[in-house]
Motif scaffolding. Structure first.
Motif, mmCIF file in Angstrom:
data_model
loop_
_atom_site.group_PDB
_atom_site.id
_atom_site.type_symbol
_atom_site.label_atom_id
_atom_site.label_comp_id
_atom_site.label_asym_id
_atom_site.label_seq_id
_atom_site.Cartn_x
_atom_site.Cartn_y
_atom_site.Cartn_z
ATOM 1 N N THR A 199 5.622 61.689 46.166
ATOM 2 C CA THR A 199 4.704 60.566 46.337
ATOM 3 C C THR A 199 4.937 59.600 45.184
ATOM 4 N N ILE A 200 4.418 58.405 45.296
ATOM 5 C CA ILE A 200 4.571 57.405 44.240
ATOM 6 C C ILE A 200 3.189 56.958 43.798
ATOM 7 N N LEU A 201 2.911 57.140 42.528
ATOM 8 C CA LEU A 201 1.661 56.725 41.910
ATOM 9 C C LEU A 201 1.842 55.306 41.397
ATOM 10 N N GLN A 202 0.892 54.422 41.724
ATOM 11 C CA GLN A 202 0.993 53.028 41.279
ATOM 12 C C GLN A 202 -0.335 52.540 40.726
ATOM 13 N N PHE A 203 -0.259 51.619 39.769
ATOM 14 C CA PHE A 203 -1.443 50.948 39.249
ATOM 15 C C PHE A 203 -1.000 49.689 38.512
ATOM 16 N N SER A 204 -1.943 48.780 38.320
ATOM 17 C CA SER A 204 -1.675 47.499 37.653
ATOM 18 C C SER A 204 -2.792 47.195 36.677
ATOM 19 N N ASP A 205 -2.480 46.373 35.676
ATOM 20 C CA ASP A 205 -3.552 45.943 34.774
ATOM 21 C C ASP A 205 -4.382 44.849 35.446
ATOM 22 N N LEU A 206 -5.441 44.445 34.788
ATOM 23 C CA LEU A 206 -6.350 43.431 35.334
ATOM 24 C C LEU A 206 -6.408 42.207 34.419
ATOM 25 N N ARG A 207 -5.259 41.879 33.840
ATOM 26 C CA ARG A 207 -5.227 40.755 32.891
ATOM 27 C C ARG A 207 -5.608 39.431 33.543
ATOM 28 N N ASN A 208 -5.380 39.303 34.850
ATOM 29 C CA ASN A 208 -5.755 38.074 35.549
ATOM 30 C C ASN A 208 -7.213 38.054 35.974
ATOM 31 N N GLN A 209 -7.907 39.182 35.729
ATOM 32 C CA GLN A 209 -9.317 39.298 36.091
ATOM 33 C C GLN A 209 -10.186 39.592 34.873
ATOM 34 N N GLY A 210 -9.690 39.229 33.695
ATOM 35 C CA GLY A 210 -10.486 39.386 32.481
ATOM 36 C C GLY A 210 -10.136 40.594 31.634
ATOM 37 N N GLY A 211 -9.190 41.431 32.078
ATOM 38 C CA GLY A 211 -8.785 42.597 31.302
ATOM 39 C C GLY A 211 -7.631 42.289 30.371
ATOM 40 N N LYS A 212 -7.111 43.340 29.718
ATOM 41 C CA LYS A 212 -5.987 43.196 28.798
ATOM 42 C C LYS A 212 -4.683 43.570 29.498
ATOM 43 N N ALA A 213 -3.597 42.894 29.099
ATOM 44 C CA ALA A 213 -2.282 43.222 29.637
ATOM 45 C C ALA A 213 -1.786 44.527 29.031
ATOM 46 N N PHE A 214 -1.070 45.307 29.834
ATOM 47 C CA PHE A 214 -0.430 46.501 29.292
ATOM 48 C C PHE A 214 0.656 46.080 28.300
ATOM 49 N N PRO A 215 0.888 46.892 27.267
ATOM 50 C CA PRO A 215 2.008 46.594 26.352
ATOM 51 C C PRO A 215 3.338 46.674 27.099
ATOM 52 N N ASP A 216 4.372 46.021 26.564
ATOM 53 C CA ASP A 216 5.697 46.106 27.171
ATOM 54 C C ASP A 216 6.281 47.507 27.042
ATOM 55 N N LYS A 217 5.757 48.275 26.085
ATOM 56 C CA LYS A 217 6.244 49.637 25.854
ATOM 57 C C LYS A 217 5.058 50.508 25.461
ATOM 58 N N PHE A 218 4.879 51.637 26.160
ATOM 59 C CA PHE A 218 3.735 52.495 25.842
ATOM 60 C C PHE A 218 3.992 53.925 26.295
ATOM 61 N N GLU A 219 3.164 54.831 25.810
ATOM 62 C CA GLU A 219 3.209 56.227 26.224
ATOM 63 C C GLU A 219 2.105 56.451 27.243
ATOM 64 N N LEU A 220 2.491 56.797 28.452
ATOM 65 C CA LEU A 220 1.541 57.044 29.530
ATOM 66 C C LEU A 220 1.374 58.546 29.712
ATOM 67 N N THR A 221 0.125 59.013 29.677
ATOM 68 C CA THR A 221 -0.157 60.414 29.961
ATOM 69 C C THR A 221 -0.899 60.495 31.289
ATOM 70 N N ILE A 222 -0.334 61.254 32.233
ATOM 71 C CA ILE A 222 -1.016 61.456 33.508
ATOM 72 C C ILE A 222 -1.522 62.895 33.555
ATOM 73 N N THR A 223 -2.778 63.037 33.928
ATOM 74 C CA THR A 223 -3.409 64.350 34.062
ATOM 75 C C THR A 223 -3.789 64.527 35.528
ATOM 76 N N VAL A 224 -3.269 65.585 36.143
ATOM 77 C CA VAL A 224 -3.429 65.784 37.583
ATOM 78 C C VAL A 224 -4.058 67.148 37.851
ATOM 79 N N PRO A 225 -5.354 67.197 38.153
ATOM 80 C CA PRO A 225 -5.949 68.469 38.580
ATOM 81 C C PRO A 225 -5.464 68.834 39.983
ATOM 82 N N VAL A 226 -5.203 70.109 40.202
ATOM 83 C CA VAL A 226 -4.804 70.612 41.518
ATOM 84 C C VAL A 226 -5.779 71.708 41.923
#
Length: 379
Positions: A199-226
């Motif tokens: 499957t493909i997990l997707q998400f976007s920032d909300l910088r155009n809706q008043g939020g902050k832009a994601f950095p160009d480089k970052f460490e993403l941690t995904i936690t998935v309960p099964v």
């Protein structure tokens, strides 16, 4: 004189016949509506449900070779040796390439992704991250399942195993990038991968809706309960923007129709995604919920349209302002001009939960010509 075919040649001939003669059912509307249901396409907060899906199954020929290859390989019509050879074809093992998203296919073909090959294993189930893409507008994470023989977690679609997805960026919850003091949150969603094990997990920032832009480089941690596994799966992934010199335009042009004031605020072109940001303003004390469900179509100067792949929108406490980001597949090259058409779907009078269809089974929509934009693109 006929020369006897070698065993492997016979397999190839049999495979070719199977490809030519096997039709594939593709439920296009179901697939699209599944994505809308999962996408967090909250055009606004007036409703958390979508109309009941209208089925329109289309039979297509097996010219879509990749899909047929996966069908044939997966159902054991050929030998393991031949199956292994087919899987060596470029793109056959790529989740992005077979996901049905032109932007992700482009990312795979042009090398605009990273391949971290990170994983976590519990109770005989392994979740791995073979591919990652970030183009500045959306983050796409390929997830793949592998199981030990006899595992209880080998059946069904991988998405059915996942009970929740938690995200953090550089140690902070992803919603620390959402607009503060609002209910507008960053909601991850999943789309179909290449098979039941991906499957493909997707998400976007909300910088155009008043939020902050994601950095160009970052460490993403995904936690998935099964469900059924005590310890959640946790994978930390280095994410870096895979595209450069994205074209961003801020035309700030407006159109009016009745009480609707529609402003085109931003257009973002990347090799992977085309994003448009719009703002609808109604008269003071009016409510966005009084509007029909509005959507957009995007065309180039030749009339070629892009497929809508997702988006999000938000209206504070069902007020009179709605800001929406609509994401489309990419243009093959930057167009000379674009046209944005605003429309609404027509629903059946006897059942407001179902779309009205024409004689060919297509959804009937109504355009708003006075809310249409055409503008030249300066590179």
């Amino acid at each position: 004189m006929n020369i006897p075919l070698k065993p492997e040649d016979k397999e190839i001939e049999q495979l070719q016949k199977l490809i030519r003669n096997t039709p594939i059912q593709v439920d296009l509307i179901d697939k699209t509506m599944d994505r809308f249901e999962k996408v967090g396409t909250r055009r606004h907060k007036r409703s958390n449900t979508l109309p009941k899906r209208t089925r329109n199954t289309i039979i297509v020929t097996s010219a879509t070779l990749a899909m047929t290859f996966m069908l044939v390989v997966g159902t054991g019509f050929i030998s393991p040796t031949m199956a292994a050879s087919i899987r060596q074809i470029p793109g056959m093992n790529s989740i992005f390439q077979l996901a049905g998203d032109l932007g992700l296919q482009t990312a795979d073909e042009k090398g605009l992704l990273s391949k971290p090959n990170l994983s976590d294993t519990h109770d005989g189930l392994t979740l791995s991250v073979p591919e990652v893409m970030f183009d500045g507008t959306r983050v796409s994470i390929a997830l793949e399942r592998k199981t030990e023989e006899g595992s209880n977690y080998a059946e069904g679609n991988i998405s059915s195993l996942i009970t929740d997805i938690l995200l953090s960026i550089n140690g902070d919850a992803v919603n620390s990038y959402a607009p503060s003091n609002t209910s507008n949150s960053i909601d991850p969603y999943t789309i179909l991968g290449k098979d039941n094990n991906s499957t493909i997990l997707q998400f976007s920032d909300l910088r155009n809706q008043g939020g902050k832009a994601f950095p160009d480089k970052f460490e993403l941690t995904i936690t998935v309960p099964v469900s059924g596994i005590k310890q959640p799966f946790e994978i930390s992934i280095p994410v870096e923007k895979n595209t450069k010199n994205n074209l961003v335009l801020t035309p700030s042009i407006s159109r009016d129709y009745g009480d609707i004031h529609l402003k085109l605020e931003k257009i973002e072109f990347t090799p992977i995604t085309t994003n448009i940001t719009t703002r609808i303003v109604l008269p003071e004390h009016s409510k966005i919920s009084s509007l029909p469900f509005l959507s957009y179509e995007l065309f180039d100067e030749k009339g070629t349209s892009l497929k809508l792949i997702g988006g999000s929108g938000w209206s504070a406490t069902d007020g009179n302002v709605l800001v929406t980001d609509s994401q489309f597949e990419p243009f093959k090259s930057i167009p000379k001009s674009i046209t944005i058409k605003t429309y609404k779907n027509i629903f059946k009078k006897e059942d407001k939960s179902q779309f009205e269809l024409d004689k060919n089974g297509n959804q009937i929509i109504e355009y708003f010509p006075k809310l249409e934009f055409t503008l030249p693109i300066s590179k």
